[in-house]
Structures are given as C-alpha cells and as structure tokens.
Design a protein around this motif. Sequence first.
Motif, PDB file in Angstrom:
ATOM      1  N   VAL A  51       0.844  -1.202   0.000  1.00 13.44           N
ATOM      2  CA  VAL A  51       0.000   0.000   0.000  1.00 13.44           C
ATOM      3  C   VAL A  51       0.875   1.246   0.000  1.00 13.44           C
ATOM      4  O   VAL A  51       0.632   2.198  -0.756  1.00 13.44           O
ATOM      5  CB  VAL A  51      -0.945   0.000   1.224  1.00 13.44           C
ATOM      6  CG1 VAL A  51      -1.587   1.384   1.402  1.00 13.44           C
ATOM      7  CG2 VAL A  51      -2.021  -1.056   1.067  1.00 13.44           C
ATOM      8  N   ARG A  52       1.897   1.257   0.832  1.00 15.37           N
ATOM      9  CA  ARG A  52       2.782   2.421   0.915  1.00 15.37           C
ATOM     10  C   ARG A  52       3.587   2.608  -0.369  1.00 15.37           C
ATOM     11  O   ARG A  52       3.939   3.739  -0.728  1.00 15.37           O
ATOM     12  CB  ARG A  52       3.710   2.270   2.116  1.00 15.37           C
ATOM     13  CG  ARG A  52       2.983   2.448   3.454  1.00 15.37           C
ATOM     14  CD  ARG A  52       3.841   2.101   4.635  1.00 15.37           C
ATOM     15  NE  ARG A  52       3.216   2.520   5.892  1.00 15.37           N
ATOM     16  CZ  ARG A  52       3.497   1.989   7.072  1.00 15.37           C
ATOM     17  NH1 ARG A  52       4.390   1.012   7.175  1.00 15.37           N
ATOM     18  NH2 ARG A  52       2.873   2.426   8.159  1.00 15.37           N
ATOM     19  N   MET A  53       3.871   1.524  -1.075  1.00 13.20           N
ATOM     20  CA  MET A  53       4.603   1.626  -2.341  1.00 13.20           C
ATOM     21  C   MET A  53       3.726   2.201  -3.450  1.00 13.20           C
ATOM     22  O   MET A  53       4.197   2.948  -4.312  1.00 13.20           O
ATOM     23  CB  MET A  53       5.133   0.243  -2.742  1.00 13.20           C
ATOM     24  CG  MET A  53       6.239  -0.273  -1.834  1.00 13.20           C
ATOM     25  SD  MET A  53       6.571  -2.043  -2.025  1.00 13.20           S
ATOM     26  CE  MET A  53       7.291  -2.093  -3.664  1.00 13.20           C
ATOM     27  N   VAL A  54       2.445   1.853  -3.432  1.00  7.20           N
ATOM     28  CA  VAL A  54       1.523   2.289  -4.476  1.00  7.20           C
ATOM     29  C   VAL A  54       0.982   3.697  -4.207  1.00  7.20           C
ATOM     30  O   VAL A  54       0.704   4.463  -5.147  1.00  7.20           O
ATOM     31  CB  VAL A  54       0.358   1.283  -4.601  1.00  7.20           C
ATOM     32  CG1 VAL A  54      -0.782   1.857  -5.433  1.00  7.20           C
ATOM     33  CG2 VAL A  54       0.852  -0.027  -5.199  1.00  7.20           C
ATOM     34  N   ALA A  55       0.862   4.072  -2.943  1.00  9.83           N
ATOM     35  CA  ALA A  55       0.196   5.325  -2.553  1.00  9.83           C
ATOM     36  C   ALA A  55       0.731   6.577  -3.252  1.00  9.83           C
ATOM     37  O   ALA A  55      -0.071   7.431  -3.654  1.00  9.83           O
ATOM     38  CB  ALA A  55       0.260   5.489  -1.041  1.00  9.83           C
ATOM     39  N   PRO A  56       2.060   6.752  -3.413  1.00  9.19           N
ATOM     40  CA  PRO A  56       2.535   7.997  -4.036  1.00  9.19           C
ATOM     41  C   PRO A  56       1.990   8.226  -5.443  1.00  9.19           C
ATOM     42  O   PRO A  56       1.778   9.369  -5.858  1.00  9.19           O
ATOM     43  CB  PRO A  56       4.059   7.814  -4.054  1.00  9.19           C
ATOM     44  CG  PRO A  56       4.340   6.910  -2.910  1.00  9.19           C
ATOM     45  CD  PRO A  56       3.193   5.949  -2.912  1.00  9.19           C
ATOM     46  N   GLN A  57       1.775   7.154  -6.206  1.00  8.45           N
ATOM     47  CA  GLN A  57       1.232   7.303  -7.559  1.00  8.45           C
ATOM     48  C   GLN A  57      -0.292   7.369  -7.572  1.00  8.45           C
ATOM     49  O   GLN A  57      -0.889   7.860  -8.526  1.00  8.45           O
ATOM     50  CB  GLN A  57       1.670   6.122  -8.449  1.00  8.45           C
ATOM     51  CG  GLN A  57       3.121   6.162  -8.901  1.00  8.45           C
ATOM     52  CD  GLN A  57       4.061   5.704  -7.793  1.00  8.45           C
ATOM     53  OE1 GLN A  57       4.856   6.490  -7.285  1.00  8.45           O
ATOM     54  NE2 GLN A  57       3.986   4.442  -7.420  1.00  8.45           N
ATOM     55  N   GLY A  58      -0.917   6.824  -6.538  1.00 16.37           N
ATOM     56  CA  GLY A  58      -2.371   6.822  -6.466  1.00 16.37           C
ATOM     57  C   GLY A  58      -3.022   5.675  -7.222  1.00 16.37           C
ATOM     58  O   GLY A  58      -4.248   5.596  -7.283  1.00 16.37           O
ATOM     59  N   PHE A  59      -2.222   4.785  -7.755  1.00 19.69           N
ATOM     60  CA  PHE A  59      -2.755   3.612  -8.459  1.00 19.69           C
ATOM     61  C   PHE A  59      -1.602   2.638  -8.674  1.00 19.69           C
ATOM     62  O   PHE A  59      -0.432   3.007  -8.563  1.00 19.69           O
ATOM     63  CB  PHE A  59      -3.360   3.997  -9.819  1.00 19.69           C
ATOM     64  CG  PHE A  59      -2.423   4.792 -10.690  1.00 19.69           C
ATOM     65  CD1 PHE A  59      -1.426   4.180 -11.447  1.00 19.69           C
ATOM     66  CD2 PHE A  59      -2.512   6.176 -10.758  1.00 19.69           C
ATOM     67  CE1 PHE A  59      -0.565   4.911 -12.235  1.00 19.69           C
ATOM     68  CE2 PHE A  59      -1.644   6.925 -11.549  1.00 19.69           C
ATOM     69  CZ  PHE A  59      -0.666   6.291 -12.288  1.00 19.69           C
ATOM     70  N   GLY A  60      -1.954   1.396  -8.959  1.00 19.29           N
ATOM     71  CA  GLY A  60      -0.900   0.425  -9.218  1.00 19.29           C
ATOM     72  C   GLY A  60      -1.363  -1.004  -9.009  1.00 19.29           C
ATOM     73  O   GLY A  60      -2.556  -1.278  -8.805  1.00 19.29           O
ATOM     74  N   TYR A  61      -0.391  -1.917  -9.027  1.00 22.07           N
ATOM     75  CA  TYR A  61      -0.686  -3.344  -8.952  1.00 22.07           C
ATOM     76  C   TYR A  61      -0.765  -3.825  -7.500  1.00 22.07           C
ATOM     77  O   TYR A  61      -0.100  -4.779  -7.098  1.00 22.07           O
ATOM     78  CB  TYR A  61       0.380  -4.123  -9.725  1.00 22.07           C
ATOM     79  CG  TYR A  61       0.372  -3.806 -11.202  1.00 22.07           C
ATOM     80  CD1 TYR A  61      -0.692  -4.198 -12.012  1.00 22.07           C
ATOM     81  CD2 TYR A  61       1.420  -3.092 -11.786  1.00 22.07           C
ATOM     82  CE1 TYR A  61      -0.708  -3.896 -13.366  1.00 22.07           C
ATOM     83  CE2 TYR A  61       1.409  -2.794 -13.142  1.00 22.07           C
ATOM     84  CZ  TYR A  61       0.346  -3.192 -13.933  1.00 22.07           C
ATOM     85  OH  TYR A  61       0.329  -2.899 -15.265  1.00 22.07           O
ATOM     86  N   LEU A  62      -1.610  -3.145  -6.746  1.00 24.65           N
ATOM     87  CA  LEU A  62      -1.797  -3.511  -5.348  1.00 24.65           C
ATOM     88  C   LEU A  62      -2.533  -4.844  -5.222  1.00 24.65           C
ATOM     89  O   LEU A  62      -2.234  -5.646  -4.340  1.00 24.65           O
ATOM     90  CB  LEU A  62      -2.557  -2.409  -4.619  1.00 24.65           C
ATOM     91  CG  LEU A  62      -2.940  -2.692  -3.165  1.00 24.65           C
ATOM     92  CD1 LEU A  62      -1.695  -2.927  -2.314  1.00 24.65           C
ATOM     93  CD2 LEU A  62      -3.778  -1.546  -2.604  1.00 24.65           C
ATOM     94  N   GLY A  63      -3.502  -5.078  -6.092  1.00 19.03           N
ATOM     95  CA  GLY A  63      -4.296  -6.293  -6.013  1.00 19.03           C
ATOM     96  C   GLY A  63      -3.456  -7.554  -6.078  1.00 19.03           C
ATOM     97  O   GLY A  63      -3.779  -8.562  -5.431  1.00 19.03           O
ATOM     98  N   GLN A  64      -2.348  -7.508  -6.841  1.00 16.65           N
ATOM     99  CA  GLN A  64      -1.487  -8.675  -6.958  1.00 16.65           C
ATOM    100  C   GLN A  64      -0.781  -8.964  -5.636  1.00 16.65           C
ATOM    101  O   GLN A  64      -0.588 -10.130  -5.273  1.00 16.65           O
ATOM    102  CB  GLN A  64      -0.467  -8.455  -8.076  1.00 16.65           C
ATOM    103  CG  GLN A  64      -1.045  -8.524  -9.482  1.00 16.65           C
ATOM    104  CD  GLN A  64      -1.923  -7.323  -9.832  1.00 16.65           C
ATOM    105  OE1 GLN A  64      -1.903  -6.291  -9.168  1.00 16.65           O
ATOM    106  NE2 GLN A  64      -2.696  -7.454 -10.894  1.00 16.65           N
ATOM    107  N   ALA A  65      -0.412  -7.923  -4.899  1.00 16.65           N
ATOM    108  CA  ALA A  65       0.198  -8.118  -3.581  1.00 16.65           C
ATOM    109  C   ALA A  65      -0.838  -8.621  -2.580  1.00 16.65           C
ATOM    110  O   ALA A  65      -0.535  -9.463  -1.726  1.00 16.65           O
ATOM    111  CB  ALA A  65       0.819  -6.813  -3.082  1.00 16.65           C
ATOM    112  N   LEU A  66      -2.067  -8.138  -2.683  1.00 14.50           N
ATOM    113  CA  LEU A  66      -3.119  -8.576  -1.765  1.00 14.50           C
ATOM    114  C   LEU A  66      -3.449 -10.051  -1.978  1.00 14.50           C
ATOM    115  O   LEU A  66      -3.705 -10.786  -1.023  1.00 14.50           O
ATOM    116  CB  LEU A  66      -4.377  -7.728  -1.957  1.00 14.50           C
ATOM    117  CG  LEU A  66      -4.255  -6.227  -1.655  1.00 14.50           C
ATOM    118  CD1 LEU A  66      -5.586  -5.524  -1.893  1.00 14.50           C
ATOM    119  CD2 LEU A  66      -3.765  -5.977  -0.232  1.00 14.50           C
ATOM    120  N   SER A  67      -3.446 -10.500  -3.219  1.00 11.23           N
ATOM    121  CA  SER A  67      -3.790 -11.894  -3.479  1.00 11.23           C
ATOM    122  C   SER A  67      -2.622 -12.846  -3.232  1.00 11.23           C
ATOM    123  O   SER A  67      -2.821 -13.985  -2.812  1.00 11.23           O
ATOM    124  CB  SER A  67      -4.309 -12.065  -4.916  1.00 11.23           C
ATOM    125  OG  SER A  67      -3.306 -11.780  -5.874  1.00 11.23           O
ATOM    126  N   ALA A  68      -1.394 -12.383  -3.455  1.00 10.94           N
ATOM    127  CA  ALA A  68      -0.238 -13.286  -3.388  1.00 10.94           C
ATOM    128  C   ALA A  68       0.569 -13.171  -2.102  1.00 10.94           C
ATOM    129  O   ALA A  68       1.587 -13.848  -1.963  1.00 10.94           O
ATOM    130  CB  ALA A  68       0.681 -13.027  -4.583  1.00 10.94           C
TER     131      ALA A  68
END
Length: 281
Positions: free
Chosen positions: A29-46
């Motif tokens: 979440v902290r890695m994706v937050a600065p851009q406001g979008f990203g491949y967060l779902g892949q981290a949540l599932s894996a």
Amino acid sequence: MTASLSRHDSTWTVDDPAELALRIRLRAVRMVAPQGFGYLGQALSAAEQVAAMFAAARPGRDRLVCSPGHYVIAPFAAATELGLLAEEVADTYGQNGSVAEAIGTERSPVLDYTCGSLGQGLSAATGFALSDRIRGTDRRTYALISDGELEEGQVWEAAIFAAHHRLGALTVLLDANNSQVDGPIDTITTIEPIADKWAAFGWHVSDVDGHDIAAVQAALVAAAADDRPSIVVCRTSTVHGLACLPPDADGHFIKLPPPLAEAAVAELTTALTAMLEARRA
C-alpha cells in the motif's frame, strides 16, 4: 542490498509467515500510494504465497522466479521487510529510473528471473531446475505464476517438459485470483479444472485456500517430499485483507487516492498491532 535471492551472501529469517504476509500488504500500500494507483491487487492476493515461499526457501541457495512482471510488488515488499531491499529503493517503486519497476524486467533486484511478457516464467524456472540437476546442485526453484497466464500456450509446453523430465526440485505457486486486465478470467476463457489439468500432465498438485498461510506452507512441505514437479493452486482474491476498498475496486489495477490510501494504511496497521499484541498476551 539488491542482489538475487540465490546469491550466497543473501540471508534472511522469517519468524512468522502470517506476520510477513500482513507486512507485505502494508508495504505494498505504501509503495503504491505515491502514484495513487498500481498493482496492489497482486500483492493482496499473493501475500501469503510470497511469505510462505520466503519462509521455505533456503537463503543463498534456492531460486525465485516471478513470471507475471506486475507481481514483483509482492516480492519487493517482502524483501524490504526482510532487509534484502533497501527501504529507499522500495520507496521509489514505479517511478522513472527506479530499479524497483512496476513491471519487472531482467534488471529487477531480488528475483532470479522475471519477465514483462506473460507466460514465460515457467520456462525459465524449468530451465533452472534442469540446469541444477545437470550440475548436481542441491537447489529448489520456486516459481510464482498467475491463472491468467494459463491462457498462454507456452505455460503448458513448459509443464509438459518439466513433468517429462520429472523435475522434482521445481515448485510452482499458482495465484488463482480469477483476475486479468480484461476482467474475470472465467468470463473470458474457461481454464478450470486447473488442478485436474496439472495432475493429468504428471505434476504433484495441491489445491488450497491461498490466504490460509498454514495450508500453503503444508503444501510446500509436501512438494519438497515428492520427486515430481509440484504446483500449489492458491485460490485467492485481489482485495483480500482490505475491507476499506470499494466494492467495485478493479483488482488488477487498483486506484488508491490519498483518503483511501490513508484508510488502507490505518486498517492494516491496526491489524498488525492486534497480531503483535495477541502474540505477547
């Protein structure tokens, strides 16, 4: 440190894989937050799969392949939590010029192999396993692949080859989250029955709840005891662990505006605090 997982000077310890999985989500979440979008779902599932893999892999010996390049956020997050990747590098995730790219390449740190084009990682992992056998090297190769990649013929060619050569040192973690860029996989291509197909190809198969860390770990133990290549089919969700996400969140590429990012950080921080307090009680 930005070397590959299998370098001899790579060291780490996973005391609690469940905690690491939670930390992977929070870090992502902290890695994706600065851009406001990203491949967060892949981290949540894996997250559980990656945490279990780091717990099972032997530092400086075993290999990690991440076939879908956009999944690198999860290994990057894990490596940061374990001291294998500097926090200042993780903080540049997805930014121009960063080695922590949003879609992995041959230059990606931590991983022994990743690729932008989908469907190629299992071929590389199979090559590693065969090479290690020829060299007489005691190594295990772990490959993270996605269910969307099962629409690629190259995956099945590699599966046939690995089974034919009985590459028992190869373990695949299949993130079956039913998500791809065009929408739910089962509305686009029928890939089930996944487990039966891999078994028919001659693989040792486990089909588990991918968010049950104990089940994933047990499947990895069973894989190491079998002389066939093994696959752990992990049934997951791209929004797991974050109740604050809206019902229509696109799990493939999640939008995370500042208020939602703050809510996500708060939710995961609360969950981590509760886990640590429960451990001390």
